[in-house]
Design a protein around this motif. Structure first.
Motif, PDB file in Angstrom:
ATOM      1  N   TYR A   1      -5.088   2.339 -11.251  1.00  0.00           N
ATOM      2  CA  TYR A   1      -4.376   1.069 -11.436  1.00  0.00           C
ATOM      3  C   TYR A   1      -5.218   0.029 -12.194  1.00  0.00           C
ATOM      4  O   TYR A   1      -4.805  -1.118 -12.299  1.00  0.00           O
TER       5      TYR A   1
ATOM      6  N   GLY B   1      -2.706   1.752   6.722  1.00  0.00           N
ATOM      7  CA  GLY B   1      -2.454   0.577   7.572  1.00  0.00           C
ATOM      8  C   GLY B   1      -0.961   0.325   7.725  1.00  0.00           C
ATOM      9  O   GLY B   1      -0.478   0.024   8.820  1.00  0.00           O
TER      10      GLY B   1
ATOM     11  N   TRP C   1       8.923   6.610  -3.238  1.00  0.00           N
ATOM     12  CA  TRP C   1       8.822   5.738  -2.071  1.00  0.00           C
ATOM     13  C   TRP C   1      10.017   5.945  -1.143  1.00  0.00           C
ATOM     14  O   TRP C   1       9.884   5.931   0.080  1.00  0.00           O
TER      15      TRP C   1
ATOM     16  N   LYS D   1      -0.245 -11.663   9.509  1.00  0.00           N
ATOM     17  CA  LYS D   1      -1.250 -10.766   8.917  1.00  0.00           C
ATOM     18  C   LYS D   1      -0.557  -9.629   8.170  1.00  0.00           C
ATOM     19  O   LYS D   1      -0.941  -9.261   7.066  1.00  0.00           O
TER      20      LYS D   1
HETATM   21  C1  LIG Z   1       9.010   1.218   4.326  1.00  0.00           C
HETATM   22  C2  LIG Z   1       7.511   1.029   4.222  1.00  0.00           C
HETATM   23  C3  LIG Z   1       6.657   2.222   4.300  1.00  0.00           C
HETATM   24  C4  LIG Z   1       5.172   2.011   4.070  1.00  0.00           C
HETATM   25  C5  LIG Z   1       4.735   2.242   2.635  1.00  0.00           C
HETATM   26  C6  LIG Z   1       3.286   2.106   2.377  1.00  0.00           C
HETATM   27  C7  LIG Z   1       3.020   1.663   0.967  1.00  0.00           C
HETATM   28  C8  LIG Z   1       1.552   1.491   0.634  1.00  0.00           C
HETATM   29  C9  LIG Z   1       1.284   1.043  -0.717  1.00  0.00           C
HETATM   30  C10 LIG Z   1      -0.169   0.946  -1.005  1.00  0.00           C
HETATM   31  C11 LIG Z   1      -0.480   0.663  -2.403  1.00  0.00           C
HETATM   32  C12 LIG Z   1      -1.915   0.517  -2.687  1.00  0.00           C
HETATM   33  C13 LIG Z   1      -2.253   0.925  -4.066  1.00  0.00           C
HETATM   34  C14 LIG Z   1      -3.568   0.540  -4.591  1.00  0.00           C
HETATM   35  C15 LIG Z   1      -4.515   1.608  -5.030  1.00  0.00           C
HETATM   36  C16 LIG Z   1      -5.933   1.280  -4.880  1.00  0.00           C
HETATM   37  O1  LIG Z   1      -6.781   1.318  -5.724  1.00  0.00           O
HETATM   38  S1  LIG Z   1      -6.220   0.826  -3.308  1.00  0.00           S
HETATM   39  C17 LIG Z   1      -7.647   0.354  -2.765  1.00  0.00           C
HETATM   40  C18 LIG Z   1      -7.265   0.160  -1.347  1.00  0.00           C
HETATM   41  N1  LIG Z   1      -7.427  -1.217  -0.986  1.00  0.00           N
HETATM   42  C19 LIG Z   1      -6.743  -1.734  -0.006  1.00  0.00           C
HETATM   43  O2  LIG Z   1      -5.867  -1.113   0.531  1.00  0.00           O
HETATM   44  C20 LIG Z   1      -7.198  -3.090   0.422  1.00  0.00           C
HETATM   45  C21 LIG Z   1      -6.052  -3.884   0.894  1.00  0.00           C
HETATM   46  N2  LIG Z   1      -6.468  -4.899   1.835  1.00  0.00           N
HETATM   47  C22 LIG Z   1      -6.737  -6.144   1.488  1.00  0.00           C
HETATM   48  O3  LIG Z   1      -6.827  -6.469   0.314  1.00  0.00           O
HETATM   49  C23 LIG Z   1      -6.901  -7.164   2.607  1.00  0.00           C
HETATM   50  O4  LIG Z   1      -7.303  -6.512   3.781  1.00  0.00           O
HETATM   51  C24 LIG Z   1      -5.554  -7.914   2.921  1.00  0.00           C
HETATM   52  C25 LIG Z   1      -4.440  -6.940   3.260  1.00  0.00           C
HETATM   53  C26 LIG Z   1      -5.172  -8.730   1.678  1.00  0.00           C
HETATM   54  C27 LIG Z   1      -5.738  -8.831   4.137  1.00  0.00           C
HETATM   55  O5  LIG Z   1      -6.867  -9.624   3.960  1.00  0.00           O
HETATM   56  P1  LIG Z   1      -7.340 -10.732   5.083  1.00  0.00           P
HETATM   57  O6  LIG Z   1      -6.187 -11.575   5.446  1.00  0.00           O
HETATM   58  O7  LIG Z   1      -8.584 -11.375   4.572  1.00  0.00           O
HETATM   59  O8  LIG Z   1      -7.667  -9.960   6.368  1.00  0.00           O
HETATM   60  P2  LIG Z   1      -8.500  -8.656   6.765  1.00  0.00           P
HETATM   61  O9  LIG Z   1      -9.560  -9.099   7.696  1.00  0.00           O
HETATM   62  O10 LIG Z   1      -8.897  -7.822   5.597  1.00  0.00           O
HETATM   63  O11 LIG Z   1      -7.359  -7.892   7.568  1.00  0.00           O
HETATM   64  C28 LIG Z   1      -6.499  -8.606   8.444  1.00  0.00           C
HETATM   65  C29 LIG Z   1      -5.757  -7.631   9.270  1.00  0.00           C
HETATM   66  O12 LIG Z   1      -4.879  -6.864   8.419  1.00  0.00           O
HETATM   67  C30 LIG Z   1      -5.076  -5.493   8.679  1.00  0.00           C
HETATM   68  N3  LIG Z   1      -4.853  -4.733   7.446  1.00  0.00           N
HETATM   69  C31 LIG Z   1      -5.688  -4.582   6.418  1.00  0.00           C
HETATM   70  N4  LIG Z   1      -5.145  -3.752   5.523  1.00  0.00           N
HETATM   71  C32 LIG Z   1      -3.954  -3.383   6.007  1.00  0.00           C
HETATM   72  C33 LIG Z   1      -2.924  -2.527   5.576  1.00  0.00           C
HETATM   73  N5  LIG Z   1      -3.024  -1.820   4.455  1.00  0.00           N
HETATM   74  N6  LIG Z   1      -1.827  -2.385   6.345  1.00  0.00           N
HETATM   75  C34 LIG Z   1      -1.695  -3.035   7.506  1.00  0.00           C
HETATM   76  N7  LIG Z   1      -2.645  -3.838   7.986  1.00  0.00           N
HETATM   77  C35 LIG Z   1      -3.749  -4.012   7.245  1.00  0.00           C
HETATM   78  C36 LIG Z   1      -6.510  -5.380   9.166  1.00  0.00           C
HETATM   79  O13 LIG Z   1      -6.700  -4.236   9.973  1.00  0.00           O
HETATM   80  C37 LIG Z   1      -6.678  -6.647   9.980  1.00  0.00           C
HETATM   81  O14 LIG Z   1      -6.175  -6.492  11.300  1.00  0.00           O
HETATM   82  P3  LIG Z   1      -6.985  -7.145  12.569  1.00  0.00           P
HETATM   83  O15 LIG Z   1      -8.270  -6.405  12.634  1.00  0.00           O
HETATM   84  O16 LIG Z   1      -7.166  -8.600  12.241  1.00  0.00           O
HETATM   85  O17 LIG Z   1      -6.063  -6.902  13.716  1.00  0.00           O
END
Ligand SMILES: CCCCCCCCCCCCCCCC(=O)SCCNC(=O)CCNC(=O)[C@H](O)C(C)(C)COP(=O)(O)OP(=O)(O)OC[C@H]1O[C@@H](n2cnc3c(N)ncnc32)[C@H](O)[C@@H]1OP(=O)(O)O
Ligand SMILES: NC(=O)C1=CN([C@@H]2O[C@H](COP(=O)(O)OP(=O)(O)OC[C@H]3O[C@@H](n4cnc5c(N)ncnc54)[C@H](OP(=O)(O)O)[C@@H]3O)[C@@H](O)[C@H]2O)C=CC1
Length: 516
Positions: free
Chosen positions: A156, A253, A316, A384
Motif C-alpha cells: 500500500y 483486531g 470483503w 476506540k
Molecule cells: C464486517 C467487518 C469485518 C472485519 C474486516 C477487517 C478489515 C481489516 C482491514 C485492515 C486493513 C489494513 C491494511 C493495511 C496494510 C498494512 O500495511 S497494515 C500495517 C498494520 N497496521 C495496523 O494495523 C496499525 C493500525 N493501528 C493503528 O494505527 C492504531 O492502533 C489506531 C487503530 C489508529 C488506534 O490508535 P490509538 O487511539 O493511539 O490507540 P492504541 O493504543 O494504538 O489502541 C487503542 C485500542 O485499540 C485497539 N486496536 C488497535 N488496533 C486495532 C484493530 N486493528 N482492531 C481493533 N482494535 C484495535 C488496541 O488494542 C487498544 O485497545 P486497549 O488496549 O486500549 O483496550
C-alpha cells in the motif's frame, strides 16, 4: 532432493531488524527450521521497560511459535544473538564492538522494523521508517560480506494508484529534503502541512513507506538490495502453526471485535479484494529473495509484490459471512453480543447502522451499568473501535490490483523441493478454511483462551440468543399494546386476527368430533 536455498544459508550469518514483530518472528523461526545449518541470526532489539534486549529475546523463544523448531533442534536458541539498539539512533544505537562484529560476520540483512501505526505524526513516522532505513543502509555499506539486503515495504506504499507494478514510484517530495525540513519545523507546522504532503494517501504510514522505497534507490542502489511488499498480513496459513497471529494489528483486531459481537458494521466495498496474505508467505518470499539476490546478482533493484488478489482473489463481502459463521462455531469467551457484522458502502447507511448497532446499544449499556452502580465503559470502548475503523476503512473501501511477475519469475527459478518448502504465493489456499483457522487463531493465540471452555462459550452464546428473542418479543408486545391503545385500525386488525384464530379453532373442534 536437496534444497538449494537451505544449502545457500549454510554457514551464513543473518541480521534481522523488526525480529520481535509479527513478520520478523515468523521469518526467524522459518530460517532456523528450514535452513538448519545457518550459522547465526543477529537480531536488533531495543531494550524495553526494564527488559534488556537479551531478556526480550529469551522471552520470545519460549513462545508457542518456536515449539516446532524447539522439538526439531532443542539447542536452536544458541544461534540467536540479541544486538541491543534502536532504529532511530545514529548507527542504530549499536555499540562499536557489536558493529565491528557485524561488519566481519553478516552475509544477509533483512530489514523489517517499522512503525505500522497509521496515525503516527509525520515526524516520528519519518524518523523510524525513513531515517531508520538510512541507518540500516549505512550499516550495510560497512558490511564486508553482504550478499543480500531485503527491505520490507508495504503493497500500500503506492495506494494512490489503483494498479501497482513491481517498480519503485517517486513520492511527491524528495525524502531527504523533507527530512531536512522536518528538523526545523515545529509540531504545529508539521501537523498543518501533513495532509498536503501525504496527498491521496490515507496516512503517514503509507507515505513514509513510499519515501523509504525511493530513498533506497538514491542511497542503496550499489547494494545487493531487493524490496518485498506484502499487502495485509494475516494469520499463518500452514507454518509453523496453522492460524497463528499474536497481535491486534490489521484484520486481527477487527476480527476479535466482530467475534466479541462489538463490531456490527464497517465501511467497505463488498466486491473489492480483501488482499490478505498469510504471514508465512512473505517470510518465505524474503528468504527466497535473499538467496536469489546472492545467486543471480541482478543489476537493478527487484521489487516483489507479496499479494493474494491477482492469484487467488478473496473479497470483503465473503469475509463478513465467514466471520459470523466461524465465530458462532468457535465463540470467544463471554462475547458482548452475538457475532453479526456487515460491510456498508453507502455513507448515510453507515451512519445509520453506527447509531443503531454501535452507539445506541453502547449508551444504553452504560446507562444500565450506572444504574447497577458500576463504572460506564462501553461508550469509551466504542470510541476506540471507531478510531480503528476510521483508520482502516480506506483499505476496505478501495480496490487495488498488483502485478506479480517478479514473484512468479522467482518461483520459476526455484527447484521443486524449494517450491514446497519456501512457497510464497497463495495459489491453492482455500479461503473458507483459512478464515476458520484464523478465527480459531484469534481465540487461541491472540486472546489465549482455553479451548476446553468452548462448551461454556457456546452456552453463553445461546443465552445471548435467548435474551435477544425474549427482548424482541417484549418489544413487539409493548409496541402492539401501544398501537392497540391508540389507533382504531390496529384494534380492528387485532379483532380480525383474534376472530380468525377463534374460527379456526372452532373448525378444528367440529372436524375432530365428526366421525369418518
Ligand atoms: C464486517 C467487518 C469485518 C472485519 C474486516 C477487517 C478489515 C481489516 C482491514 C485492515 C486493513 C489494513 C491494511 C493495511 C496494510 C498494512 O500495511 S497494515 C500495517 C498494520 N497496521 C495496523 O494495523 C496499525 C493500525 N493501528 C493503528 O494505527 C492504531 O492502533 C489506531 C487503530 C489508529 C488506534 O490508535 P490509538 O487511539 O493511539 O490507540 P492504541 O493504543 O494504538 O489502541 C487503542 C485500542 O485499540 C485497539 N486496536 C488497535 N488496533 C486495532 C484493530 N486493528 N482492531 C481493533 N482494535 C484495535 C488496541 O488494542 C487498544 O485497545 P486497549 O488496549 O486500549 O483496550
Ligand atoms: N502487518 C502488516 O499487515 C503489514 C506489515 N508490513 C511491513 O512489514 C514489516 C513488519 O511489520 P509487522 O511485523 O507487522 O510490524 P510489528 O509492529 O509487529 O513489528 C515492528 C517491529 O519493528 C520494531 N521496531 C519498531 N520501532 C523500533 C525501533 N525504534 N528500534 C528497533 N526496532 C523497532 C519493533 O520492535 P519492538 O518490539 O521493540 O516494538 C518490531 O520488532 C514492516 O516493515 C511493515 O511496514 C507490510 C504490509 C503489511
Amino acid at each position: 532432493m536437496a534444497s538449494a536455498i537451505a544449502d545457500f544459508y549454510k554457514e551464513k550469518n543473518v541480521f534481522v531488524t523488526g525480529a520481535t514483530g509479527f513478520l520478523g518472528k515468523v521469518l526467524v523461526e522459518k530460517l532456523l527450521r528450514s535452513c538448519p545449518e545457518v550459522e547465526g541470526i543477529y537480531l536488533l532489539i531495543r531494550p524495553r521497560g526494564d527488559q534488556t534486549a537479551q531478556e526480550r529475546l529469551d522471552q520470545i523463544v519460549k513462545s508457542k511459535l518456536f515449539d516446532k523448531v524447539r522439538h526439531e533442534q532443542p539447542s536452536f536458541h544458541r544461534k540467536l544473538h540479541a544486538v541491543s539498539g534502536d532504529m532511530c539512533e545514529p548507527a542504530l544505537g549499536i555499540s562499536q564492538s557489536d558493529v565491528d562484529m557485524l561488519v566481519s560476520k553478516i552475509h544477509i540483512l533483512f530489514h523489517s522494523a517499522a512503525t505500522v501505526r497509521f496515525d503516527d505524526p509525520l515526524k516520528p513516522s519519518m524518523l523510524l521508517n525513513v531515517v531508520g532505513t538510512q541507518h540500516v543502509i549505512a550499516l550495510c555499506h560497512k558490511l564486508k560480506h553482504l550478499q543480500a539486503f531485503v527491505h520490507v515495504s508495504t503493497a500500500y506504499a503506492n495506494c494512490d494508484r489503483s494498479y501497482i507494478e513491481e517498480v519503485i514510484y517517486p513520492p511527491p517530495v524528495q525524502p531527504q529534503k523533507l527530512i531536512d525540513a522536518l528538523e526545523w519545523m515545529d509540531d504545529t507546522m508539521v501537523t498543518k502541512l501533513t495532509p498536503d504532503l501525504i496527498g491521496k494517501r490515507p496516512n503517514t504510514y503509507t507515505f513514509t513507506k513510499a519515501c523509504a522505497e525511493y530513498m533506497l534507490t538514491q542511497e542503496a542502489a550499489d547494494l545487493p538490495l531487493a524490496i518485498v511488499r506484502p499487502s495485509i498480513i494475516g494469520a499463518s496459513w500452514r507454518e509453523p502453526l496453522v492460524g497463528w497471529c499474536d497481535n491486534f494489528n490489521g484484520p486481527s483486531g477487527l476480527f476479535v471485535a466482530a467475534g466479541k459481537g462489538l463490531l456490527r458494521t464497517m465501511r467497505g466495498e463488498y466486491n473489492a479484494y480483501a488482499d490478505i496474505i498469510p504471514v508465512d508467505l512473505p517470510a518465505n518470499l524474503m528468504i527466497a529473495v535473499a538467496w536469489d539476490m546472492a545467486v543471480s546478482r541482478p543489476e537493478n533493484i527487484p521489487v516483489y509484490n507479496s499479494t493474494s488478489g491477482g492469484v487467488n482473489p478473496f473479497r470483503w463481502g465473503e469475509i463478513e459471512g465467514m466471520l459470523v459463521t466461524y465465530f458462532k462455531k468457535y465463540p470467544l469467551d463471554k462475547p458482548f453480543r452475538r457475532p453479526n457484522c456487515a460491510f456498508v458502502s453507502n455513507s448515510f447507511m453507515y451512519q445509520y447502522w453506527q447509531i443503531v448497532s454501535h452507539k445506541g446499544p453502547a449508551y444504553l449499556y452504560d446507562i444500565w451499568l450506572r444504574m447497577i452502580g458500576q463504572k460506564p465503559r462501553v461508550v469509551k470502548m466504542y470510541n476506540k473501535l471507531e478510531r480503528a475503523l476510521q483508520s482502516m476503512d480506506f483499505f476496505t473501501s478501495h480496490h487495488w490490483e498488483w502485478s506479480h511477475d517478479n514473484a512468479d519469475a522467482l518461483t520459476a527459478k526455484m527447484g521443486e523441493e524449494d517450491k514446497k518448502i519456501f512457497k510464497f504465493d497463495c495459489r491453492g489456499l482455500h479461503w473458507p478454511t483459512y478464515m476458520e483457522n484464523y478465527v480459531l487463531g484469534t481465540k487461541k493465540y491472540v486472546l489465549k483462551e482455553d479451548m476446553d471452555q468452548l462448551p461454556l462459550a457456546k452456552a453463553h452464546l445461546n443465552k445471548l440468543r435467548n435474551i435477544r428473542w425474549g427482548f424482541n418479543t417484549i418489544l413487539i408486545v409493548l409496541f402492539w399494546r401501544v398501537l392497540i391503545a391508540r389507533t382504531k385500525i390496529a384494534r380492528n386488525i387485532w379483532h380480525l386476527v383474534v376472530s380468525l384464530c377463534f374460527k379456526f379453532l372452532q373448525y378444528l373442534r367440529i372436524s375432530s368430533t365428526q366421525g369418518p
